[in-house]
Each structure stands twice: as C-alpha cells, then as structure tokens.
Design an enzyme around this catalytic site. Structure first.
Site: not given
Ligand code: NOJ
Length: 570
Positions: A306, A239
């Site tokens: 991500e 993440d």
């Molecule tokens: C990316 C995640 O996909 C999202 O849903 C989240 O709000 C943010 N990161 C913070 O963790």
C-alpha cells in the site's frame, strides 16, 4: 452463439437460481493452484468490524467472516485480505496496533483465526493479513516503555523522539504535518514531569512512528511475519509501505504535504530508496519460512504494497525482482471518469509494471476511499458508471482487489456527526468527514437495519446503516440478473472459466482523444468503455459477452462497458 439479450449481465453459465446465495462455486478450475497465482488473482478486502457479527455485540468478528466464506467462494474471488483484527484502542479503526501477534478480544481468538484460515484453504481461498510497520498504537508496550524512559534510552530508539526547537524546546522538531491534519509531532512530559521530547506521528498522535533504522524494530517485524506465517497466512498487505524510512536529519518538508500528491515523492519521508533492501529481506523471509499445510508454498507467498506513489515508474520499484509482487494502483482508483485520463493511467501503469515483469494491481475501492457509486456521480449515474468501471477493471491485465460491498454497489453512507470515528473528523476541525461512510456494515438480508449483519439493535452496531438499503442486500440481489452482485459474479466466473482470453496481451484501440476506451486482450476478447454521452457503434461481427448496461441496436450507450467475444471462447 447469439449476442446476450439486452438484459445486462446475464451469466454466461446461467445462474441456476440456487436458493442459497452462499453456495460455493463448484467445478471451476482452481486458478489459485497455479504458480504465481497472484499475477491475475482477484482479492476481496474484508473490513471485519463491519462484515458479519457472529455474537450479536454489534461488531463484526472473525467467526462472522468464517461463516461467510462460502459467499466469497461463490463470488469467485481467489483470496481474502482481512484488515487489522489485532488488539487496538481504535484511534484509527485498528491501524493503531497494541499487540501485533494477538486477536482483539471483541473480534475473537487466535483459535478463531486458525479456524478461519483452515476453512478458507479448504474452499481454495488464500488469506492475506495486514502488517502495519510504520507505526504502532501509543498503547503498545514498546511505546509505553519509551515514554517512561529517559531521552536517548534504548526504549526511545524504537521510535522517532527528538528534542524540540526554540529555547525551551517548545516548537516541534520540524514542519511535518500529519496525514490526518495538524502537526506530525507531539510533546511528552519527561519522567520527572518537565516538558520533554517530541515524537513523530505521520498519522494520529495515537500512532507513533517506528524508527526503521533501529535493528530491534527490524527483528521484531520479522518475528511478526513469521508468527502469522505459522498461522497459515498466504501473504501480507504492507500498510503505508512508502513512509517507513525518513531522511536521517529530518529536514523540513515545505508546503503541500499530503495535499499535493505530485510532490509526494519529494517529501523527506516518502518513498526513500532505503525501503527496498528491507522489502527484499522480507521477500527472502517469506520465500524460505516453512509453510503450514493448506497454505501456499513459500515461493508463492504474496506481499502487496500500500504505497501512495502515483508515478508509475516509482511505484514499479516496490515490485521489482526479489521484492513485493503487487502494489495497489491508486492512480486508477483516483482517476476521474474520463476516457483520456483512464487511457493515460492504464497505458502508464501497464508499461511501468511490464518493465519489471510485475502485474498491475487494479483497485476501485477500499476502506479508505469514497465508494465508486458515489465517487462517479452518485444516484443512477454513479451506479451505472460503477458497473462500467467494474467490467473495465476486471478485463484489464493483472490482479484486482474488491472491497466488501463494492460487489453490492453500495454508495457512501452518510453518518451523523456523533457516530463518526475517523480521526480525520476531529483533526480537520470537523471539516473532513473522513472515511467512515465506506465502512458501514454489509447488508446481508431483510428489510431493515441491521440487515442480517448482526442480531444487535441497529443503534448498537459498529456504524448505523441507511434505512434505504433493502434492495442492496445480498439476498435481494442474488438471482437478479440486473444486479451489481450478478454482474460481479458473472465477470469473475468468466475470468475463472476462461482464463486464456483474459490473459492475452493488452492492445489499446482507437485515438487518444476518443470519448471511449477500447482494448483487446489477445485475439479473443475486446473490452470497450463508453465514457461519453454519444452511443458507440459495435462492429458488425462483435458478439456481446457481457455488458454493464443493456446494449440495444448494436450501440454501446453512455457510461457502459461491454466485453465482446471475437472468437468462440475455448
Ligand atoms: C492506510 C490504511 O489503509 C488506513 O486506513 C490507515 O489510516 C493508514 N494506513 C494508517 O495506518
């Protein structure tokens, strides 16, 4: 062979109309058994709270996921990524984790997770889970300890605490903004009750940022990775991988934070070089930690970044040798429905990833994005384009992710104000409705909410579903040759049954400024997308293998993708 009939998306191997939509796809080659399975894998994203509810409390859970694994196997995906199911106060729908090595009680137990992994592996599906290293929940024992400890203490070192500016420290340490709106700093009272230090949260105040220059944080996350590997996972989605490190002196960022994505890489908390030694360490850990029976061997474990990094060259650094294998291509997701723009994104991404011998990882939707049907115009136009986009994505070289409900062509749901949970809603002063509209429970069957998602009353479900989703249920779409579900199943089946044509090199066709986009995959498969209003003629010898809309008179109509067979598939 003759071209497929005008009815769109007739399966190549006809769907024999099996009564159950959950019958696993037997007899297809298990591509995932091959080395480097992640190079062209299709991974299905499950958002567990809205996937399937096994115990009737209105919230989807792990047993619900386990019960639907046959559906995913029949869909033809290679892997399943399950978004956070860890204990969480749900300030950010589970991305605020209070315990990284447990299961949220409302979603099940560790034994349920183990059963899920076991069944997935038996079906040939890999399992990915989230690691969320940028922040924890403010309810995490680490943060609770930090708040009651003195400034400068060991417990505070784990997070980003700083004194404020101004005579009494009344102003935040710098100008950083939260991705959800408002300042990225919150002040705490000190243990003696006086106003004290500020802590950094690039997201909600309930998500304090960790200090990745602290050795204990590094060690703890290695322990977390090992824990889930010991529970049989095949990889991790990392993440906000691009924000873990902040410039040490925390300089001001200036205007345009989060809004101007072309400036992101200039921000003192974005995409710093310090990230890469850490990810190399994680790669090494994944490559040497012993494997559980049924899981992929150590050298095959996947790390997917991500990272909201839009410059393809910079994004490619996350998947360089010895780091991760995949990084979501958000430039593709965010690209408007336009041939030239798509061509630029595809060309740039393929070239950048080829330079580091990594696959491009295509993505059209996620739990953070407006659903493609809505994003591409809504209604029948949006549906038509979303179908065309799906065939475009699945013909491109590399890996792909499918977010639950994308295969059903769900539109973004409209939710009443009182049911919105996304922190964006509150923090934007009720101007941004946030991401909840794509997180509405999956309609499985039946004629009214909750459409087989749960046995709870609709008003008790995680989110309410629209009243007009009867025709979008899995049950309604199964066996319908014109449905979105059949289109995804057919495209995925062709990918699995005929990997050779879909592994050929990419050659873009036609002039840069055409209103259509075409490319060959080797010498056998051609994909043409017509973005413009005027029909695009097919070549005389072209045989349509699959199309997102009926092709009549050898012309590709507007907003349509065709897969063309150039020689018999082996
Ligand atoms: C990316 C995640 O996909 C999202 O849903 C989240 O709000 C943010 N990161 C913070 O963790």
């Amino acid at each position: 062979m003759s071209a497929l009939p005008a009815a769109s998306a007739a399966p190549v191997t006809p769907d024999r109309g099996t009564p159950e939509w959950s019958t696993p796809s037997g007899g297809v080659p298990d591509k995932t058994a091959l080395a480097q399975w992640w190079r062209d894998s299709v991974c299905y994203e499950v958002y567990p709270r809205s996937f399937s509810d096994s115990d009737g409390d209105g919230t989807g859970d792990l047993r619900g996921v386990t019960a639907c694994l046959e559906y995913l196997s029949a869909l033809g995906v290679d892997a399943v990524w399950i978004t956070p199911f860890y204990p969480s106060p749900l300030a950010d729908a589970g991305y605020d984790i209070a315990d990284h090595t447990a299961v949220a009680p409302e979603l099940g137990t560790l034994a349920d997770f183990d059963a899920l992994v076991l069944k997935a592996h038996a079906l040939g599906l890999k399992i990915l889970v989230d690691v969320v290293p940028n922040h924890t929940s403010d309810a995490h024992p680490w943060f609770r300890q930090a708040v009651v400890s003195a400034p400068g203490s060991r417990a505070r070192q784990r997070y980003m605490f700083r004194p404020g500016q101004g005579q009494d420290g009344e102003a935040p340490p710098n100008d950083w903004r939260s991705a959800f709106g408002g300042p990225a700093w919150t002040r705490v009272p000190e243990p003696d009750g006086r106003p004290g230090e500020w802590y950094l949260h690039l997201h909600a105040p309930e998500q304090p940022d960790l200090n990745w220059r602290d050795g204990e944080v590094v060690d703890d996350f290695e322990r977390i990775l090992r824990f889930w590997l010991d529970h049989g996972v095949d990889g991790f989605r990392v993440d906000v991988a691009h924000t873990l490190f902040k410039e040490s002196d925390l300089p001001d960022a200036g205007p345009g934070q989060h809004q101007d994505i072309s400036r992101n890489h200039l921000m003192p908390y974005y995409d710093l070089d310090d990230l890469h030694p850490l990810f190399r360490q994680w790669r090494a850990l994944l490559d040497r930690h012993p494997a559980r029976p049924g899981a992929v061997p150590p050298g095959e474990r996947l790390l997917v970044a991500e990272a909201a990094v839009f410059d393809p060259d910079r994004l490619s650094r996350y998947v360089g040798p010895g780091e991760m294998q995949q990084s979501f291509n958000f430039a593709f997701l965010e690209c408007p429905w336009d041939a030239e723009a798509m061509r630029r994104v595809i060309e740039g991404s393929v070239a950048a990833m080829a330079a580091v011998d990594a696959p491009v990882t295509w993505v059209l939707s996620s739990h953070d994005a407006v659903r493609p049907v809505t994003r591409y115009g809504g209604g029948s136009t949006g549906r038509r384009r979303a179908r065309a986009a799906a065939l475009l994505m699945l013909a491109l070289p590399g890996a792909a992710y499918v977010f639950q409900g994308e295969e059903l062509g769900l539109p973004q749901a409209e939710l009443p104000d009182g049911r919105l949970r996304d922190p964006l809603w509150e923090r934007s002063g009720h101007t941004d409705r946030g991401r909840d509209g794509c997180r509405v429970p999956i309609p499985w069957k039946g004629g009214r909410a909750p459409y087989g998602f749960s046995s709870a009353a609709p008003e008790d479900c995680w989110f309410p579903q629209p009243a007009d989703w009867t025709s979008l249920t899995v049950e309604a779409q199964h066996g319908d040759s014109g449905s979105m579900l059949t289109l995804y199943r057919t495209a995925l089946r062709i990918r699995r049954e005929h990997p050779a044509p879909l592994s050929g090199p990419l050659t873009l066709l036609g002039p840069d400024d055409a209103s259509w986009l075409g490319f060959d995959r080797g010498s056998e498969l051609r994909c043409v997308v017509n973005f413009g209003p005027d029909p695009v003629p097919l070549d005389q010898d072209d045989e349509v293998l699959l199309s997102s809309a009926p092709v009549g008179g050898r012309k590709i109509p507007a907003d349509t993708t065709v897969w063309v067979r150039r020689r018999p598939l082996r």
